[in-house]
Design a protein around this motif. Structure first.
Motif, PDB file in Angstrom:
ATOM      1  N   UNK A  91      -0.686   4.266 -11.957  1.00  0.00           N
ATOM      2  CA  UNK A  91       0.169   3.452 -11.127  1.00  0.00           C
ATOM      3  C   UNK A  91      -0.495   1.866 -11.077  1.00  0.00           C
ATOM      4  N   UNK A  92      -1.767   1.754 -11.378  1.00  0.00           N
ATOM      5  CA  UNK A  92      -2.156   0.374 -11.700  1.00  0.00           C
ATOM      6  C   UNK A  92      -1.530  -0.330 -12.562  1.00  0.00           C
ATOM      7  N   UNK A 142       0.833  -1.466   0.195  1.00  0.00           N
ATOM      8  CA  UNK A 142       0.061   0.002  -0.002  1.00  0.00           C
ATOM      9  C   UNK A 142       0.926   1.335   0.114  1.00  0.00           C
ATOM     10  N   UNK A 143       1.922   1.098   0.898  1.00  0.00           N
ATOM     11  CA  UNK A 143       2.872   2.523   0.845  1.00  0.00           C
ATOM     12  C   UNK A 143       3.384   2.602  -0.564  1.00  0.00           C
ATOM     13  N   UNK A 144       4.069   1.642  -1.165  1.00  0.00           N
ATOM     14  CA  UNK A 144       4.710   1.935  -2.433  1.00  0.00           C
ATOM     15  C   UNK A 144       3.545   2.372  -3.657  1.00  0.00           C
ATOM     16  N   UNK A 145       2.371   1.919  -3.419  1.00  0.00           N
ATOM     17  CA  UNK A 145       1.450   2.308  -4.518  1.00  0.00           C
ATOM     18  C   UNK A 145       0.913   3.730  -4.181  1.00  0.00           C
ATOM     19  N   UNK A 146       0.803   4.075  -2.935  1.00  0.00           N
ATOM     20  CA  UNK A 146       0.494   5.591  -2.417  1.00  0.00           C
ATOM     21  C   UNK A 146       1.630   6.437  -3.327  1.00  0.00           C
ATOM     22  N   UNK A 147       2.671   6.038  -3.096  1.00  0.00           N
ATOM     23  CA  UNK A 147       4.094   7.025  -3.411  1.00  0.00           C
ATOM     24  C   UNK A 147       3.977   7.231  -4.963  1.00  0.00           C
ATOM     25  N   UNK A 148       3.706   5.998  -5.567  1.00  0.00           N
ATOM     26  CA  UNK A 148       3.532   6.262  -7.076  1.00  0.00           C
ATOM     27  C   UNK A 148       2.749   6.973  -7.500  1.00  0.00           C
ATOM     28  N   UNK A 149       1.213   7.035  -7.040  1.00  0.00           N
ATOM     29  CA  UNK A 149       0.155   7.743  -7.352  1.00  0.00           C
ATOM     30  C   UNK A 149       0.509   9.483  -6.872  1.00  0.00           C
ATOM     31  N   UNK A 150       1.274   9.454  -5.959  1.00  0.00           N
ATOM     32  CA  UNK A 150       1.618  10.879  -5.577  1.00  0.00           C
ATOM     33  C   UNK A 150       2.507  11.205  -6.788  1.00  0.00           C
ATOM     34  N   UNK A 195       1.233  16.346 -12.968  1.00  0.00           N
ATOM     35  CA  UNK A 195       0.252  16.850 -13.454  1.00  0.00           C
ATOM     36  C   UNK A 195      -1.002  15.945 -13.871  1.00  0.00           C
ATOM     37  N   UNK A 196      -0.982  14.881 -13.573  1.00  0.00           N
ATOM     38  CA  UNK A 196      -2.125  14.131 -13.663  1.00  0.00           C
ATOM     39  C   UNK A 196      -3.162  14.143 -12.388  1.00  0.00           C
ATOM     40  N   UNK A 197      -4.274  13.765 -12.979  1.00  0.00           N
ATOM     41  CA  UNK A 197      -5.508  13.863 -11.939  1.00  0.00           C
ATOM     42  C   UNK A 197      -5.062  12.968 -11.099  1.00  0.00           C
ATOM     43  N   UNK A 198      -6.059  12.783 -10.013  1.00  0.00           N
ATOM     44  CA  UNK A 198      -6.026  11.662  -8.679  1.00  0.00           C
ATOM     45  C   UNK A 198      -6.413  10.235  -9.408  1.00  0.00           C
ATOM     46  N   UNK A 199      -7.427  10.317 -10.378  1.00  0.00           N
ATOM     47  CA  UNK A 199      -7.992   9.206 -11.185  1.00  0.00           C
ATOM     48  C   UNK A 199      -7.024   8.766 -11.884  1.00  0.00           C
ATOM     49  N   UNK A 200      -6.438   9.856 -13.029  1.00  0.00           N
ATOM     50  CA  UNK A 200      -5.322   9.229 -13.854  1.00  0.00           C
ATOM     51  C   UNK A 200      -4.159   8.691 -13.226  1.00  0.00           C
TER      52      UNK A 200
END
Length: 892
Positions: free
Chosen positions: A51-52, A27-35, A41-46
């Protein structure tokens, strides 16, 4: 139940919960990649979708991490347990080294039990469990003729009966027949080793080798063509004869031998220890039944068969029994009272009596092992009481009960394994005793050895014994009252010492088990004494026995054989120290029984199947004197009883009383064999009864004696009475060589040895029972001594106070001995009840002694009680010397 306690226990036992750690890390690494994608410049959904795509299937990644975590947990658990085991083993060896005397006593006690168990199990495995050297030995059976009216349970089979059984049964895949082995003179023709040698030869049907599933080691076995009329005479020799006589020379295959003057060609050498069940021969020749007599009463064959797959022994008995019943109706003159007896070959080889003896001995050594475990447990309990302070301190420092139990149990297991190694050494020496004691009584003695299955069994019982004698002391010692122990300090615990009741119970169990074994040994001892006291009807001391068989090729007529035996007896009688010499067709305890039907000549002839029968022997003049058989009435045979003289006979006392009740049979006549045309003999004397086969038979068989000079035969046994041990083999060889150098020297034995062979099985059981029962008594005495010594040590303070208050040494001794007698008395009562139920298991080994003989029960109980009193006297005397000053000092 809340999940958190379970989670805590899981983590404490298996290490950290790596499954949650993996989820948190992912979960930590996934959150870091989203951030990171959001900062680009990507939106949160993008950013989440990117990241997925970068991570792939999160559930699959999570499962892979969970699997890696599980493997790490397993490795962590294994490493933890192995490390703990290594620590426990190292500590166990340190504890054993720090208490060498205690450890040595425990190890020796257990080694005695394990060694005895290993030795007897090696016999049981080698004799009862090790596969026989035949293909599918469990399907092999032996067939006999049986006549219940005459008491003949295992009798030979006639070729005519055998042919009917073979042709009409469907339960046998194959059958084979052979004749009883006989002594023959062997020489090698045209090669080395031409000196004559006496060997055992048996004529066998060639298909018997295929039936047994055993081929030749060199060359080939006999084939059906070898038994064809006119075929070259072939022979197969045993491996032992090949190595001893011919030095293992493979050129023996194809060589020519002379057997009783007849030429044979060796076609093969059999594997080591090969025997045809029921024939201990060294040479096998072809047996042809093509021209066998059609007379169903001519019984001389021995028969083997192999059951078809799926066929049972009961079905074979039913089928062959039905054929025997039909033959009895068709041939009443020869088969009226005859049936069939069938037994599996493994059962035949071992024997029912010996199987029971081995199973009884397994029970005995199991008792010895239990006594050893109880003794060791008692010692461990005493040792645990002495270590209460040490264990309490460990518990106070945080050691769990499971950790303490595991450590103490590891010490016991290590001691058990050390005792197992020592037990193997004791068993190795014990096997030499078994071989010395059981040479004649233990079947398959060559198969008794300490090999992998036996050593695996020893390792198993050593491990199990370590757990058995260590578990209870470990459980008791691992539960100390920390405050009470630390408060007590180094002072003795007195009567309240924990485990005192358990130790007493273990001593009671030891005494009970020892009493059962001692009673069993006592019953066997009384039985053996009764058996030895049975009057055999002759004097065996100083009598030498020599079986002879003259080859037909060199002694073709009876007159030449009679002349040889007459000259041999004359030469033997002239040797220094020899008082008499005689010959008999079959010596007591040394050969097969021979019998025949007869009738009183002054009575009308009975039906053949109702005619009485008696055993008979051919004897020379002087036979009665040589064996010391009493002549009750009439006269002995003389040199005048030769061919052409009136036919005479001697009869035994039991025959005279049974068939001439109230009459004097001397001068009466009897017809023997064919009741219509058989020879008629005049009875010239009555002799004392003689046991020819066994001391255990309930009654002596009727016996007829005929003069060997009037009916000479080639096979006779020479009996010589001399001073001391009798005649030596060298003198026999010189006498035989002086008469006929082509004859081999006969085997020389003593009559005492022959009688002893008949008592081998009861002697074997008695010796081993006595050894193990004696060991059990010693262990019980050690147990009583150990417990009483510990109690005296624990009660030193009490005894000192009692001395200060005026108690006499005699009163203190009586107190300690009385405590020992209370334990012993309880064990004796329990043992008497157990012996009353369990000694029936050895009833088949007893002779004229009841399995619940009151005299033996009482005598053994008193003996064990006396041993207990002696074992308790040393600690009792120590109690009587208690110092009141030391007791007062300990109180302060």
């Amino acid at each position: 139940m809340p999940l958190e306690p379970i989670r805590r226990r899981y983590r404490r036992f298996f290490g950290p919960d790596l499954r949650q750690d993996a989820d948190d890390e992912l979960a930590f690494h996934f959150a870091m990649r989203v951030e990171e994608f959001q900062r680009a410049g990507l939106t949160a959904r993008e950013a989440e979708e990117a990241a997925m795509q970068r991570f792939g299937d999160l559930s699959q990644v999570r499962d892979e991490l969970h699997e890696l975590g599980r493997r790490r947990q397993v490795r962590h658990h294994r490493a933890f347990r192995l490390d703990a085991l290594r620590q426990d083993v190292r500590f166990a060896f340190r504890a054993i080294g720090a208490n060498r005397s205690f450890s040595l006593i425990v190890a020796l006690t257990m080694a005695l039990g394990i060694g005895a168990t290993t030795a007897v199990f090696s016999v049981a495995y080698g004799v009862l469990l090790r596969p026989l050297p035949y293909r599918e030995a469990d399907s092999l059976v032996r067939l006999w003729s049986r006549n219940d009216e005459r008491g003949l349970e295992f009798f030979s089979v006639s070729p005519a009966d055998y042919a009917s059984w073979r042709a009409e049964t469907q339960v046998f895949a194959s059958t084979g027949a052979f004749e009883r082995q006989h002594d023959a003179t062997l020489t090698r023709r045209g090669g080395g080793g031409t000196e004559p040698q006496s060997v055992e030869v048996a004529a066998v049907s060639p298909d018997i080798f295929a039936l047994l599933g055993v081929g030749a080691r060199h060359g080939r076995a006999l084939l059906p063509d070898d038994a064809r009329v006119g075929a070259p005479a072939a022979a197969v020799i045993g491996h032992a004869l090949w190595t001893a006589r011919f030095g293992g020379d493979r050129s023996i295959v194809g060589a020519d031998l002379s057997i009783d003057g007849r030429p044979y060609t060796v076609v093969g050498v059999m594997p080591p220890r090969f025997l045809i069940p029921g024939a201990s021969a060294e040479v096998w020749t072809p047996l042809s039944l093509a021209g066998a007599s059609p007379d169903h009463g001519n019984r001389y064959l021995r028969v083997l068969a192999r059951l078809r797959p799926g066929a049972s022994l009961e079905r074979a008995r039913a089928q062959v029994g039905a054929i025997a019943a039909r033959l009895a109706l068709e041939h009443p003159e020869t088969n009226a009272s005859w049936s069939v007896n069938i037994m599996s070959v493994p059962e035949m080889i071992v024997g029912t009596q010996f199987r029971r003896a081995v199973l009884a001995l397994l029970g005995v050594v199991a008792f010895v092992l239990l006594i050893a475990c109880a003794n060791s447990a008692n010692l461990q309990l005493a040792r645990g009481a002495a270590r209460r302070r040490e264990i309490a301190i460990r518990a106070a420092l945080g050691a769990t009960r499971g950790r303490i139990t595991t450590q103490l149990l590891t010490e016991s297991v290590v001691l058990g394994l050390i005792a197992g190694a020592a037990g193997v050494a004791l068993a190795y020496g014990g096997l030499h005793i078994l071989r010395a004691v059981g040479t004649e009584s233990v079947p398959r003695l060559d198969d008794v050895r300490l090999d992998t299955p036996v050593l695996a069994f020893t390792a198993l019982i050593a491990l199990g014994s370590g757990v058995l004698f260590g578990l209870l002391p470990a459980l008791r010692a691992s539960r100390p009252d920390i405050a009470e122990v630390l408060k007590a300090g180094g002072r003795g615990e007195g009567r309240s010492a924990p485990g005192q009741g358990v130790r007493g119970a273990l001593v009671i169990a030891e005494v009970a088990l020892s009493l059962i074994l001692l009673i069993g040994a006592g019953l066997l001892m009384r039985s053996f004494a009764r058996l030895q006291s049975v009057d055999v009807g002759f004097t065996s001391r100083g009598v030498t026995v020599m079986p002879f068989r003259l080859p037909e090729a060199w002694y073709p007529d009876a007159e030449r054989a009679a002349a040889f035996y007459a000259a041999l007896l004359e030469r033997m009688g002239q040797l220094p120290g020899i008082s008499s010499a005689a010959a008999v067709s079959s010596a007591p305890f040394a050969g097969p029984n021979t019998g025949n039907v007869f009738m009183r000549d002054d009575h009308p002839p009975p039906a053949r199947d109702q005619a009485p029968d008696a055993d008979y022997r051919l004897i020379t003049p002087g036979y009665l004197r040589t064996l010391g058989i009493r002549l009750l009435r009439g006269r002995d045979f003389s040199a005048l009883d030769r061919p052409g003289a009136p036919a005479v006979a001697l009869i035994s006392d039991v025959m005279a009383r049974r068939f001439w009740p109230g009459e004097d049979p001397v001068g009466r006549r009897l017809r023997v064999g064919d009741l219509a045309t058989g020879p008629v003999y005049t009875i010239v004397g009555v002799v004392a009864d003689v046991r020819y086969q066994s001391r255990e038979t309930p009654e002596v068989r009727p016996m007829m004696y005929f003069p060997a000079l009037a009916e000479p035969q080639r096979t006779m046994t020479i009996l010589v009475r001399g001073a001391g041990a009798g005649l030596d083999a060298a003198s026999v060889r010189r006498v035989v060589a002086s008469l006929d150098p082509t004859l081999p020297a006969p085997a020389v034995s003593s009559m005492d040895a022959l009688i002893g062979e008949g008592m081998a099985t009861p002697r074997f059981a008695l010796v081993l029972f006595a050894i193990f029962a004696g060991a059990a008594m010693v262990l019980a005495a050690i147990g009583i001594y150990g417990v009483m010594s510990y109690l005296v040590r624990q009660r030193t303070h009490e005894f000192g106070i009692r001395v200060a208050l005026g108690a006499t040494p005699r009163a203190l001794v009586a107190s300690v001995v009385g405590g020992a007698l209370r334990l012993t008395g309880a064990g004796v009562l329990l043992g008497l009840a157990g012996a009353w139920m369990l000694t029936r298991a050895i009833a088949s080994l007893l002779f004229e002694v009841s399995a619940t003989d009151p005299l033996t029960f009482v005598a053994i109980a008193l003996l064990l009680t006396a041993v207990a009193v002696v074992a308790s006297l040393i600690p009792a005397r120590r109690a009587a010397r208690a110092d009141p000053l030391l007791a007062m000092r300990g109180e302060s």
